[in-house]
Design a protein around this motif. Structure first.
Motif, mmCIF file in Angstrom:
data_model
loop_
_atom_site.group_PDB
_atom_site.id
_atom_site.type_symbol
_atom_site.label_atom_id
_atom_site.label_comp_id
_atom_site.label_asym_id
_atom_site.label_seq_id
_atom_site.Cartn_x
_atom_site.Cartn_y
_atom_site.Cartn_z
ATOM 1 N N ARG A 129 0.069 2.610 11.350
ATOM 2 C CA ARG A 129 -0.624 1.457 11.953
ATOM 3 C C ARG A 129 0.098 0.995 13.214
ATOM 4 O O ARG A 129 1.336 0.930 13.229
ATOM 5 C CB ARG A 129 -0.659 0.267 10.987
ATOM 6 N N ALA A 186 -9.057 -5.341 4.889
ATOM 7 C CA ALA A 186 -8.899 -4.432 3.744
ATOM 8 C C ALA A 186 -8.743 -2.982 4.206
ATOM 9 O O ALA A 186 -8.091 -2.177 3.533
ATOM 10 C CB ALA A 186 -10.099 -4.560 2.812
ATOM 11 N N ASP A 187 -9.338 -2.665 5.344
ATOM 12 C CA ASP A 187 -9.210 -1.302 5.900
ATOM 13 C C ASP A 187 -7.950 -1.158 6.747
ATOM 14 O O ASP A 187 -7.690 -0.081 7.289
ATOM 15 C CB ASP A 187 -10.410 -0.968 6.797
ATOM 16 N N ARG A 188 -7.229 -2.277 6.918
ATOM 17 C CA ARG A 188 -6.038 -2.290 7.787
ATOM 18 C C ARG A 188 -6.414 -1.826 9.208
ATOM 19 O O ARG A 188 -5.651 -1.118 9.874
ATOM 20 C CB ARG A 188 -4.922 -1.385 7.229
ATOM 21 N N ARG A 189 -7.568 -2.238 9.625
ATOM 22 C CA ARG A 189 -8.065 -1.918 10.969
ATOM 23 C C ARG A 189 -8.945 -3.101 11.374
ATOM 24 O O ARG A 189 -10.073 -3.226 10.884
ATOM 25 C CB ARG A 189 -8.881 -0.622 10.890
ATOM 26 N N PHE A 190 -8.407 -3.962 12.207
ATOM 27 C CA PHE A 190 -9.148 -5.201 12.495
ATOM 28 C C PHE A 190 -8.585 -5.888 13.736
ATOM 29 O O PHE A 190 -7.505 -5.537 14.230
ATOM 30 C CB PHE A 190 -9.053 -6.163 11.307
ATOM 31 N N GLY A 200 -13.770 -5.399 12.526
ATOM 32 C CA GLY A 200 -13.150 -4.608 11.469
ATOM 33 C C GLY A 200 -12.905 -5.436 10.219
ATOM 34 O O GLY A 200 -13.497 -6.507 10.036
ATOM 35 N N ASP A 201 -11.992 -4.939 9.389
ATOM 36 C CA ASP A 201 -11.789 -5.560 8.089
ATOM 37 C C ASP A 201 -10.311 -5.432 7.711
ATOM 38 O O ASP A 201 -9.753 -4.331 7.803
ATOM 39 C CB ASP A 201 -12.655 -4.784 7.069
ATOM 40 N N ASP A 222 0.842 -1.217 0.000
ATOM 41 C CA ASP A 222 0.000 0.000 0.000
ATOM 42 C C ASP A 222 0.868 1.254 0.000
ATOM 43 O O ASP A 222 0.470 2.301 -0.506
ATOM 44 C CB ASP A 222 -0.846 0.105 1.290
ATOM 45 N N ASN A 259 -4.476 -1.242 14.621
ATOM 46 C CA ASN A 259 -5.186 -0.013 14.990
ATOM 47 C C ASN A 259 -6.494 -0.271 15.739
ATOM 48 O O ASN A 259 -7.497 0.412 15.515
ATOM 49 C CB ASN A 259 -5.442 0.852 13.738
ATOM 50 N N ARG A 260 -6.491 -1.267 16.607
ATOM 51 C CA ARG A 260 -7.650 -1.567 17.455
ATOM 52 C C ARG A 260 -7.153 -1.887 18.868
ATOM 53 O O ARG A 260 -7.289 -3.011 19.360
ATOM 54 C CB ARG A 260 -8.457 -2.758 16.890
#
Ligand SMILES: Cc1cc2nc3c(=O)[nH]c(=O)nc-3n(C[C@H](O)[C@H](O)[C@H](O)COP(=O)(O)OP(=O)(O)OC[C@H]3O[C@@H](n4cnc5c(N)ncnc54)[C@H](O)[C@@H]3O)c2cc1C
Length: 413
Positions: free
Chosen positions: A342, A364-368, A361-362, A200, A385-386
């Protein structure tokens, strides 16, 4: 007669052990032997803020929470001195100059050192990253302006170096011999997500690609990395992050059990009057049913403290000895890593997982948040990021929750 504790390794685990000895009222001599010339410092910023040029190196210096700071611990510092041997019978540590330091109690906290890649020994522009001196050398190379950085090895150090170099505007290629980055640390599925995070940000991630050798130009400076598949990459700077080896060379022949680290019992005890802690120590975890050696900041602290308490029991003659029922050291390992914007955190174990499930989360959002199952148990939790859910699931791992309980918690979330 004054009692003397010698701590070998003047870094995180060693300092925290010394601090705990004092906090528990130990008023004998504490001699801290460290082969680096520097006062103890923290390593995590070396691949992050300091490498990025955001912090001066001095900001990594370690302090203690006690009033009066580190000086109040009244430690007998032996910095820039290397331990070369141990005689547990005579209770003596040998130093490089030939001096022998007698001890009543010994804390082994010599950490680990980066593995070297053949061909890089005398190659200018090729580095590993473990010490503040390593960090400053790499930072100076990055300060010279945009260049092509090749990172060999996609473990956590390699991944953080790649992220920091990329964030500083350098072209970065990561080479990983295995088919997945961070696979050993996170498992294949989540390792692949980490590879995507780097892509990314414009890092070239080349998997299943080994290094065949290096080509140097004028002054013996690296110019090219030759790949095992016949290709080659131009490089101004190479950073090798292919793992570490525990620093146990000085203990060879001492009779202390060595097997990928210093082997302790379940309460960090090694031999009469000897305990070990931090990256160098390996111990049987009842919780996870495996012999563990953990290379995490948090473990260096908690194990250093535990080892100090165990040593005090030994010195007080209240130690139950091998196989005794002294309080076991059995934490849920935890670490974090910062890459780009992140924060990645893992609590518990990811290895040997039967299943990995994203419960929040997901990717794909890089938040999970992803959970790792071993048999019927929740073995580990990974979060990107959680941070809050990470702590909640960590508590479940802590209390040995079943997978079904974790799923019920996830459903309720
Ligand atoms: C660049 C980098 C980034 C990191 N980032 C993170 C992170 O984000 N999150 C995380 O959880 N962990 C991170 N870590 C890991 C963490 O820093 C280590 O787990 C921690 O430093 C271990 O502490 P330690 O005291 O056991 O060993 P060390 O810090 O390795 O200290 C051991 C000391 O002993 C000295 N020594 C070795 N042999 C001898 C000898 N024979 N005589 C005298 N002295 C000797 C060594 O030179 C060293 O100073 C990172 C590590 C590095 C290198």
């Amino acid at each position: 007669m004054t009692t003397r504790v010698v701590v070998v390794g003047a870094s995180l685990a060693g300092l925290r052990a010394a601090e705990e000895l004092r906090a528990r009222g130990f008023d004998g001599t504490i001699t801290v032997v460290g082969d680096e010339p520097h006062a103890p410092y923290d390593r995590p910023p070396l691949s992050k803020q300091i490498l990025a040029g955001k912090w001066p190196a001095s900001r990594a210096e370690l302090d203690v929470s006690a009033e009066g700071g580190i000086d109040a611990l009244a430690l007998d510092w032996r910095l820039g001195e290397r331990a070369t041997g141990l005689d547990p019978g005579a209770r003596e540590v040998a130093l490089v100059g030939g001096e022998r330091l007698g001890y009543d109690g010994l804390v082994i906290a010599t950490g680990a050192a980066p593995r070297e890649l053949p061909g890089t020994e005398d190659l200018a522009g090729a580095h590993t990253l473990r010490t503040v001196d390593d960090c400053e050398a790499i930072r100076a190379a990055l300060d010279a302006g945009p260049g092509r950085v090749v990172v060999v090895g996609a473990g956590f150090i390699g991944a953080e170096v790649a992220a920091t170099c990329r964030s500083r505007g350098h072209e970065v290629t990561v080479l990983e011999a295995l088919p997945v980055p961070l696979g050993r640390a996170l498992g294949d599925e989540m390792g692949a997500v980490m590879g995507e995070l780097h892509r990314d940000h414009g890092v070239e991630v080349r998997l299943g690609t080994g290094v065949a050798g290096f080509e140097a130009g004028a002054g013996g400076r690296v110019e090219r990395v030759r790949l095992a598949d016949g290709g080659a990459l131009d490089a101004d700077l190479v950073v090798v992050g292919i793992g570490v080896t525990p620093n146990t060379g000085w203990l060879e022949g001492s009779g202390v059990a060595l097997d990928d680290g210093v082997v302790c019992n379940a309460s960090t005890w090694v031999a009469p009057g000897i305990v070990a802690a931090g990256d160098v120590a390996r111990w049987p975890s009842h919780r996870f049913g495996e012999l563990m050696r953990v290379e995490h900041w948090d473990n260096a602290i908690t194990m250093g403290e535990h080892a100090a308490r165990r040593l005090l029991a030994d010195l007080a003659g209240t130690d139950p000895g091998p196989g005794g029922s002294h309080e076991p050291y059995d934490p849920v390992p935890w670490f974090w890593s910062d890459q780009y914007d992140r924060k990645i955190q893992l609590a518990g174990r990811s290895s040997g997982a039967d299943e990995v499930r994203v419960v929040d989360g997901d990717v794909a959002d890089r938040r999970f948040v992803a959970l790792y199952r071993r048999g019927e148990r929740l073995a580990g939790v990974l979060a990107m990021n959680r941070p809050r859910p990470l702590m909640a699931y960590r508590a479940l791992v802590e209390r040995r929750a079943t997978w079904d309980e974790a799923m019920a918690e996830a459903g309720a979330a």
